[in-house]
Design an enzyme around this catalytic site. Structure first.
Site, PDB file in Angstrom:
ATOM      1  N   LEU A 148      -9.676  -8.424 -12.889  1.00 26.58           N
ATOM      2  CA  LEU A 148     -11.277  -8.016 -12.716  1.00 26.58           C
ATOM      3  C   LEU A 148     -11.739  -8.457 -14.357  1.00 26.58           C
ATOM      4  O   LEU A 148     -11.196  -8.343 -15.349  1.00 26.58           O
ATOM      5  CB  LEU A 148     -11.186  -6.445 -12.539  1.00 26.58           C
ATOM      6  CG  LEU A 148     -10.739  -5.953 -11.143  1.00 26.58           C
ATOM      7  CD1 LEU A 148     -10.483  -4.550 -11.259  1.00 26.58           C
ATOM      8  CD2 LEU A 148     -11.750  -6.657 -10.328  1.00 26.58           C
ATOM      9  N   HIS A 186       1.119   0.682 -13.107  1.00 30.50           N
ATOM     10  CA  HIS A 186       1.744  -0.622 -13.435  1.00 30.50           C
ATOM     11  C   HIS A 186       3.279  -0.391 -13.540  1.00 30.50           C
ATOM     12  O   HIS A 186       3.478   0.920 -14.172  1.00 30.50           O
ATOM     13  CB  HIS A 186       1.387  -1.049 -14.924  1.00 30.50           C
ATOM     14  CG  HIS A 186       2.063  -2.417 -15.280  1.00 30.50           C
ATOM     15  ND1 HIS A 186       1.709  -3.430 -14.742  1.00 30.50           N
ATOM     16  CD2 HIS A 186       3.004  -2.429 -15.984  1.00 30.50           C
ATOM     17  CE1 HIS A 186       2.555  -4.450 -15.118  1.00 30.50           C
ATOM     18  NE2 HIS A 186       3.147  -3.578 -16.293  1.00 30.50           N
ATOM     19  N   GLY A 236       0.798  -1.204  -0.172  1.00 31.66           N
ATOM     20  CA  GLY A 236       0.200  -0.156   0.123  1.00 31.66           C
ATOM     21  C   GLY A 236       0.825   1.452   0.018  1.00 31.66           C
ATOM     22  O   GLY A 236       0.249   2.359   0.390  1.00 31.66           O
ATOM     23  N   GLU A 272       6.413   6.058  -9.160  1.00 34.11           N
ATOM     24  CA  GLU A 272       5.242   5.698  -9.068  1.00 34.11           C
ATOM     25  C   GLU A 272       4.427   6.456  -8.024  1.00 34.11           C
ATOM     26  O   GLU A 272       3.102   7.085  -8.351  1.00 34.11           O
ATOM     27  CB  GLU A 272       5.094   4.394  -8.530  1.00 34.11           C
ATOM     28  CG  GLU A 272       5.240   3.196  -9.383  1.00 34.11           C
ATOM     29  CD  GLU A 272       5.146   1.863  -8.989  1.00 34.11           C
ATOM     30  OE1 GLU A 272       3.922   1.621  -8.482  1.00 34.11           O
ATOM     31  OE2 GLU A 272       6.173   0.970  -9.222  1.00 34.11           O
ATOM     32  N   ASN A 317       1.462   3.128  -2.466  1.00 33.55           N
ATOM     33  CA  ASN A 317       0.888   3.837  -3.719  1.00 33.55           C
ATOM     34  C   ASN A 317      -0.227   4.493  -2.865  1.00 33.55           C
ATOM     35  O   ASN A 317      -0.867   5.712  -3.251  1.00 33.55           O
ATOM     36  CB  ASN A 317       0.555   3.065  -5.032  1.00 33.55           C
ATOM     37  CG  ASN A 317       1.866   3.352  -5.800  1.00 33.55           C
ATOM     38  OD1 ASN A 317       2.297   4.181  -6.236  1.00 33.55           O
ATOM     39  ND2 ASN A 317       2.392   2.051  -6.055  1.00 33.55           N
ATOM     40  N   ASN A 327      -5.183   2.218 -13.077  1.00 37.97           N
ATOM     41  CA  ASN A 327      -4.532   1.159 -12.499  1.00 37.97           C
ATOM     42  C   ASN A 327      -2.991   1.710 -12.506  1.00 37.97           C
ATOM     43  O   ASN A 327      -2.643   2.651 -13.687  1.00 37.97           O
ATOM     44  CB  ASN A 327      -4.274  -0.083 -13.529  1.00 37.97           C
ATOM     45  CG  ASN A 327      -3.247  -1.142 -12.967  1.00 37.97           C
ATOM     46  OD1 ASN A 327      -3.190  -1.505 -11.936  1.00 37.97           O
ATOM     47  ND2 ASN A 327      -2.591  -1.781 -13.697  1.00 37.97           N
ATOM     48  N   ARG A 370      -5.659  -9.199  -8.366  1.00 44.10           N
ATOM     49  CA  ARG A 370      -6.627 -10.073  -8.790  1.00 44.10           C
ATOM     50  C   ARG A 370      -7.131  -9.305 -10.308  1.00 44.10           C
ATOM     51  O   ARG A 370      -7.056  -8.116 -10.464  1.00 44.10           O
ATOM     52  CB  ARG A 370      -7.895 -10.210  -7.887  1.00 44.10           C
ATOM     53  CG  ARG A 370      -7.860 -10.593  -6.500  1.00 44.10           C
ATOM     54  CD  ARG A 370      -7.109 -11.810  -6.404  1.00 44.10           C
ATOM     55  NE  ARG A 370      -8.105 -12.940  -6.977  1.00 44.10           N
ATOM     56  CZ  ARG A 370      -7.584 -13.983  -7.292  1.00 44.10           C
ATOM     57  NH1 ARG A 370      -6.550 -14.522  -6.892  1.00 44.10           N
ATOM     58  NH2 ARG A 370      -8.514 -14.967  -7.669  1.00 44.10           N
TER      59      ARG A 370
HETATM   60  C1  GRF Z   1       3.466  -1.313  -7.379  1.00 42.11           C
HETATM   61  O1  GRF Z   1       4.796  -1.412  -8.045  1.00 42.11           O
HETATM   62  C2  GRF Z   1       2.269  -1.227  -8.364  1.00 42.11           C
HETATM   63  O2  GRF Z   1       2.841  -0.405  -9.587  1.00 42.11           O
HETATM   64  C3  GRF Z   1       2.091  -2.677  -8.786  1.00 42.11           C
HETATM   65  O3  GRF Z   1       2.124  -3.158  -7.381  1.00 42.11           O
HETATM   66  C4  GRF Z   1       2.890  -2.605  -6.613  1.00 42.11           C
HETATM   67  C5  GRF Z   1       2.320  -2.039  -5.443  1.00 42.11           C
HETATM   68  O4  GRF Z   1       3.020  -1.346  -4.439  1.00 42.11           O
HETATM   69  N1  GRF Z   1       0.846  -2.686  -9.414  1.00 42.11           N
HETATM   70  P1  GRF Z   1       2.199  -0.962  -3.134  1.00 42.11           P
HETATM   71  O5  GRF Z   1       1.227  -1.967  -2.623  1.00 42.11           O
HETATM   72  O6  GRF Z   1       1.605   0.309  -3.708  1.00 42.11           O
HETATM   73  O7  GRF Z   1       3.376  -0.515  -2.183  1.00 42.11           O
END
Ligand code: GRF
Length: 223
Positions: A95, A111, A14, A176, A16, A109, A93
């Site tokens: 969707l 990525h 978590g 990110e 992000n 999303n 997951r």
């Molecule tokens: C991130 O690298 C995101 O891009 C990918 O999964 C990771 C999640 O990291 N989809 P966090 O849970 O936000 O720390």
């Protein structure tokens, strides 16, 4: 100021989500997180949400016989909370098409690659194996295929000599944390227009890096 009601779907750490929580703490950020949903009760991000006073709900995928039934439970929770934008932030997951269509252009999303390169899992290992000099991250609207859909913003990150998966992942992750709040802020302030499968950002971006010099992009996590 009216803030758009956002839900964040997570499965793990978590970080992000935390970047979004921090952005939403800014007075002029056009979004508020109304709900954090996880398919895993042990997701660390749930604690981050609780600490920020954000409502959480766990919907374990194993409790549902089919993907459609799980998706329907997610959808019911989102509808119940009056959610206007759904953010997938490390939600592990897939969707189904019905869910994705129901939330079309209201589902984003993040990525950790420069899509369409390296869709799916293990992006950093694959980037290292391919020997690319640059990788990066992408925020995009979600379509039914994996890691597919109109790109909102992406940023390049160098692969440096001696990198391993962990060092490269950390460098990308710091970016990110800036990109996701930027994209959510733009969506919620009505600056994104999708036409013919492409996203137009409604302000001048002459250079790729301009995307990160506009409002709503935190600087604390600068790489
Ligand atoms: C991130 O690298 C995101 O891009 C990918 O999964 C990771 C999640 O990291 N989809 P966090 O849970 O936000 O720390």
């Amino acid at each position: 100021m009216a803030r758009l009601k956002v839900a964040v779907l997570i499965s793990g750490r978590g970080s992000n989500l935390q970047a979004l929580i921090d952005a939403c703490a800014q007075r002029d950020f056009p979004a508020e997180i109304r709900l954090v949903l996880s398919n895993r009760g042990d997701a660390q991000g749930l604690q981050r949400a609780a600490q920020a006073g954000v409502a959480t709900q766990v919907i374990p995928h194993r409790d549902y016989a089919t993907r459609d039934a799980f998706d329907a439970a997610l959808d019911a929770a989102l509808q119940g909370a009056g959610i206007e934008l759904v953010c997938l932030a490390g939600f592990m997951r897939l969707l189904g098409e019905a869910f994705v269509e129901r939330w079309r252009d209201r589902l984003v999303n993040i990525h950790p690659s420069l899509l369409p390169e390296f869709r799916g899992l293990d992006t950093h290992a694959r980037a290292l194996k391919a020997g690319v000099r640059f990788t990066g991250c992408t925020v995009h609207y979600v379509r039914a295929a994996v890691d597919d859909g109109p790109i909102i913003v992406q940023k390049k990150v160098p692969v440096l000599p001696g990198d391993d998966e962990a060092t490269l992942a950390a460098r990308v992750l710091a970016v990110e944390h800036r990109l996701l709040p930027a994209a959510v802020g733009w969506h919620c302030s009505g600056r994104l227009v999708i036409a013919a499968g492409h996203v137009r950002v409604d302000f001048p971006m002459d250079r790729p890096d301009d995307a990160l010099t506009v409002p709503y992009v935190g600087t604390s996590a600068a790489p």
